[in-house]
Motif scaffolding. Structure first.
Motif, PDB file in Angstrom:
ATOM      1  N   LEU A  40       0.843  -1.190   0.000  1.00  0.00           N
ATOM      2  CA  LEU A  40       0.000   0.000   0.000  1.00  0.00           C
ATOM      3  C   LEU A  40       0.880   1.243   0.000  1.00  0.00           C
ATOM      4  N   PHE A  41       0.519   2.232  -0.842  1.00  0.00           N
ATOM      5  CA  PHE A  41       1.325   3.447  -0.942  1.00  0.00           C
ATOM      6  C   PHE A  41       0.461   4.623  -1.376  1.00  0.00           C
ATOM      7  N   ALA A 133     -12.307  -9.116  -0.013  1.00  0.00           N
ATOM      8  CA  ALA A 133     -12.364  -7.675   0.233  1.00  0.00           C
ATOM      9  C   ALA A 133     -12.072  -6.863  -1.026  1.00  0.00           C
ATOM     10  N   LEU A 134     -11.518  -7.510  -2.049  1.00  0.00           N
ATOM     11  CA  LEU A 134     -11.198  -6.822  -3.296  1.00  0.00           C
ATOM     12  C   LEU A 134     -12.436  -6.810  -4.190  1.00  0.00           C
ATOM     13  N   ALA A 151      -8.687  -3.916  -9.102  1.00  0.00           N
ATOM     14  CA  ALA A 151      -9.658  -4.062  -8.018  1.00  0.00           C
ATOM     15  C   ALA A 151      -9.602  -2.836  -7.121  1.00  0.00           C
ATOM     16  N   LEU A 152     -10.642  -2.666  -6.324  1.00  0.00           N
ATOM     17  CA  LEU A 152     -10.679  -1.624  -5.298  1.00  0.00           C
ATOM     18  C   LEU A 152     -10.829  -2.291  -3.942  1.00  0.00           C
ATOM     19  N   TRP A 153     -10.259  -1.663  -2.937  1.00  0.00           N
ATOM     20  CA  TRP A 153     -10.349  -2.158  -1.568  1.00  0.00           C
ATOM     21  C   TRP A 153     -10.619  -0.977  -0.658  1.00  0.00           C
ATOM     22  N   GLN A 154     -11.549  -1.150   0.268  1.00  0.00           N
ATOM     23  CA  GLN A 154     -11.861  -0.103   1.229  1.00  0.00           C
ATOM     24  C   GLN A 154     -11.855  -0.723   2.611  1.00  0.00           C
ATOM     25  N   SER A 155     -11.005  -0.184   3.494  1.00  0.00           N
ATOM     26  CA  SER A 155     -10.868  -0.785   4.821  1.00  0.00           C
ATOM     27  C   SER A 155     -12.081  -0.539   5.699  1.00  0.00           C
ATOM     28  N   ASP A 156     -12.715   0.605   5.580  1.00  0.00           N
ATOM     29  CA  ASP A 156     -13.954   0.883   6.305  1.00  0.00           C
ATOM     30  C   ASP A 156     -14.711   1.975   5.562  1.00  0.00           C
ATOM     31  N   GLN A 159     -12.952   5.683   5.046  1.00  0.00           N
ATOM     32  CA  GLN A 159     -11.706   5.861   4.313  1.00  0.00           C
ATOM     33  C   GLN A 159     -11.942   5.726   2.812  1.00  0.00           C
ATOM     34  N   ARG A 160     -11.136   6.459   2.041  1.00  0.00           N
ATOM     35  CA  ARG A 160     -11.235   6.361   0.591  1.00  0.00           C
ATOM     36  C   ARG A 160     -10.819   4.978   0.131  1.00  0.00           C
ATOM     37  N   ALA A 161     -11.331   4.597  -1.008  1.00  0.00           N
ATOM     38  CA  ALA A 161     -10.986   3.295  -1.569  1.00  0.00           C
ATOM     39  C   ALA A 161      -9.554   3.324  -2.099  1.00  0.00           C
ATOM     40  N   THR A 162      -8.875   2.195  -1.967  1.00  0.00           N
ATOM     41  CA  THR A 162      -7.522   2.020  -2.480  1.00  0.00           C
ATOM     42  C   THR A 162      -7.617   1.251  -3.788  1.00  0.00           C
ATOM     43  N   ALA A 163      -6.938   1.758  -4.812  1.00  0.00           N
ATOM     44  CA  ALA A 163      -6.946   1.113  -6.125  1.00  0.00           C
ATOM     45  C   ALA A 163      -5.785   0.130  -6.218  1.00  0.00           C
ATOM     46  N   LEU A 164      -6.091  -1.133  -6.486  1.00  0.00           N
ATOM     47  CA  LEU A 164      -5.072  -2.152  -6.703  1.00  0.00           C
ATOM     48  C   LEU A 164      -4.685  -2.087  -8.179  1.00  0.00           C
TER      49      LEU A 164
END
Length: 179
Positions: A40-41, A133-134, A151-156, A159-164
């Protein structure tokens, strides 16, 4: 075959007594859910991730970068890494993001049959995510990102979604001179 009736807990029984009276009919079962390691970055203030198997190294941002004339804007230069010369690319032009003003860090990424260092702003974490989760990227994803996000992942919910990102698609686009 008949089941023996369970006795109902009394109205004034404590929670612990009621819990103990229920018996062992319900057991907790642990299930090994498939997971994927991700790096993650941050890039131009937005959260991104790359599959862990595509990232072979994480380097400090102060690694010397050597400018090579005539390279495209997405190529910052080259770095010397234990006897190997690796290109250093920036993903912002390819992903339609604003340029970063920080040296950040570098990830050595493999994909599309090549290996290259990629400049990132900030390393967030290296972790395992459950595959469930993806989520599939929506059609509303910006068009510049769509070919590169797998894929997208959102921890909760806050928080904004993280793009894989798909390393093969990114490095293939780099080879084709896009960005």
């Amino acid at each position: 075959m008949t089941d023996s009736p369970r006795t109902a807990p009394e109205a004034n029984a404590t929670f612990a007594q009621a819990f103990n009276a229920r018996g062992d009919e319900t057991a907790i079962v642990e299930v090994d859910e498939p997971s994927q390691q991700v790096v993650l970055f941050q890039l131009s203030g937005q959260p991104f991730a790359l599959p862990g198997q595509a990232v072979s190294e994480i380097l400090k941002g102060d690694t010397p970068v050597y400018f090579v004339p005539g390279l495209p804007d997405s190529t910052e230069g080259v770095i010397h890494l234990r006897g190997q010369i690796e290109s250093l690319i920036t993903l912002q032009p390819l992903l339609g993001l604003a340029p970063s003003q920080t040296d950040g860090m570098m990830l050595v990424v493999k994909g599309a049959g090549i290996r290259s260092a990629v400049r990132i702003d900030q390393l967030q974490d290296v972790c395992e995510l459950p595959i469930s989760a993806l989520k599939t990227p929506p059609d509303t994803l910006p068009s510049a990102l769509h070919p590169y996000v797998s894929a997208l992942w959102q921890s909760d919910d806050t928080q904004r979604a993280t793009a894989l990102l798909d390393p093969d698609a990114l490095l293939q686009a780099y080879l084709q001179g896009l960005g």
